[in-house]
Design a protein around this motif. Structure first.
Motif, PDB file in Angstrom:
ATOM      1  N   GLY A 106      -3.319   4.946   7.380  1.00  0.00           N
ATOM      2  CA  GLY A 106      -4.051   3.691   7.311  1.00  0.00           C
ATOM      3  C   GLY A 106      -4.219   3.061   5.947  1.00  0.00           C
ATOM      4  N   SER A 107      -3.871   3.774   4.880  1.00  0.00           N
ATOM      5  CA  SER A 107      -3.992   3.185   3.535  1.00  0.00           C
ATOM      6  C   SER A 107      -3.124   3.967   2.549  1.00  0.00           C
ATOM      7  N   LEU A 108      -2.785   3.305   1.456  1.00  0.00           N
ATOM      8  CA  LEU A 108      -2.026   3.969   0.396  1.00  0.00           C
ATOM      9  C   LEU A 108      -2.840   5.120  -0.179  1.00  0.00           C
ATOM     10  N   GLU A 109      -4.141   4.908  -0.354  1.00  0.00           N
ATOM     11  CA  GLU A 109      -5.006   5.945  -0.928  1.00  0.00           C
ATOM     12  C   GLU A 109      -4.975   7.229  -0.087  1.00  0.00           C
ATOM     13  N   GLU A 110      -5.079   7.102   1.211  1.00  0.00           N
ATOM     14  CA  GLU A 110      -5.045   8.288   2.084  1.00  0.00           C
ATOM     15  C   GLU A 110      -3.635   8.879   2.139  1.00  0.00           C
ATOM     16  N   ALA A 111      -2.628   8.018   2.223  1.00  0.00           N
ATOM     17  CA  ALA A 111      -1.238   8.478   2.301  1.00  0.00           C
ATOM     18  C   ALA A 111      -0.860   9.278   1.059  1.00  0.00           C
ATOM     19  N   ARG A 112      -1.364   8.862  -0.106  1.00  0.00           N
ATOM     20  CA  ARG A 112      -1.019   9.533  -1.364  1.00  0.00           C
ATOM     21  C   ARG A 112      -1.522  10.970  -1.436  1.00  0.00           C
TER      22      ARG A 112
END
Length: 178
Positions: A105-111
């Protein structure tokens, strides 16, 4: 369509390997299974010795050598170290990141799980993901002997050459973002 391409590769691959040809079949740019991008074709199991595949052959030579030594020793203990992922192109890494953004759901979580192409040690050939879990567990216990260290606490399969053989691995980071 993709299944037909995979079947075609699986039918051609044994002949390619027997013939000693260094050129491997591709799947029209699908990085998940395209050896040229660091992917592993469905149905193919790679070891640290399968250097004709770029996922293994393009690994940093010191990392590959350490993996091969570890795999030889592990095999004597009836543990098979397989390569789930190794070197990858920037394009393949971006596809993995895009998929993680969609999933989390977000770049922050994906990272937390997937690095950017600019930061990924897979792109530079300095990281490898091993399988099965038994092999990752064996490397967590014995990897320091070869300089191989688990990098992320949330990825027991991800190893890099982070110490001299016999040295001490640094503590695992929480995740790929930290």
């Amino acid at each position: 369509m993709l299944q037909n391409k995979i079947k075609a590769v699986l039918l051609v691959l044994p002949a390619v390997l027997v013939a000693g040809c260094s050129s491997l079949p591709t799947l029209d740019g699908d990085p998940d299974h395209d050896p040229a991008q660091g992917g592993i074709p469905e149905g193919v199991t790679l070891t640290p010795f399968d250097t004709s595949y770029p996922a293994v052959g393009n690994l940093d030579p010191a990392l590959r050598k350490a993996l091969q030594q570890a795999a030889t020793d592990a095999r004597q203990r009836k543990v098979d170290i397989r390569i789930a992922s190794g070197w990858r192109t920037k394009e393949y890494q971006q596809k993995l990141l895009d998929g993680a953004i969609e999933k989390y759901g977000s770049l922050e979580e994906a990272r937390k799980y997937v690095n950017t192409p600019e930061k990924s040690t897979h792109v530079s050939g300095k990281a490898v993901d091993v399988a099965p879990t038994r092999a990752a567990d064996w490397l967590i216990q014995h990897g320091e002997k070869y300089g191989l260290c688990q990098v992320y606490a949330n990825e027991m399969w991800h190893f890099e050459l982070l110490t001299a053989p016999g040295g001490t691995c640094p503590p695992a980071r929480t995740d790929a973002a930290g």
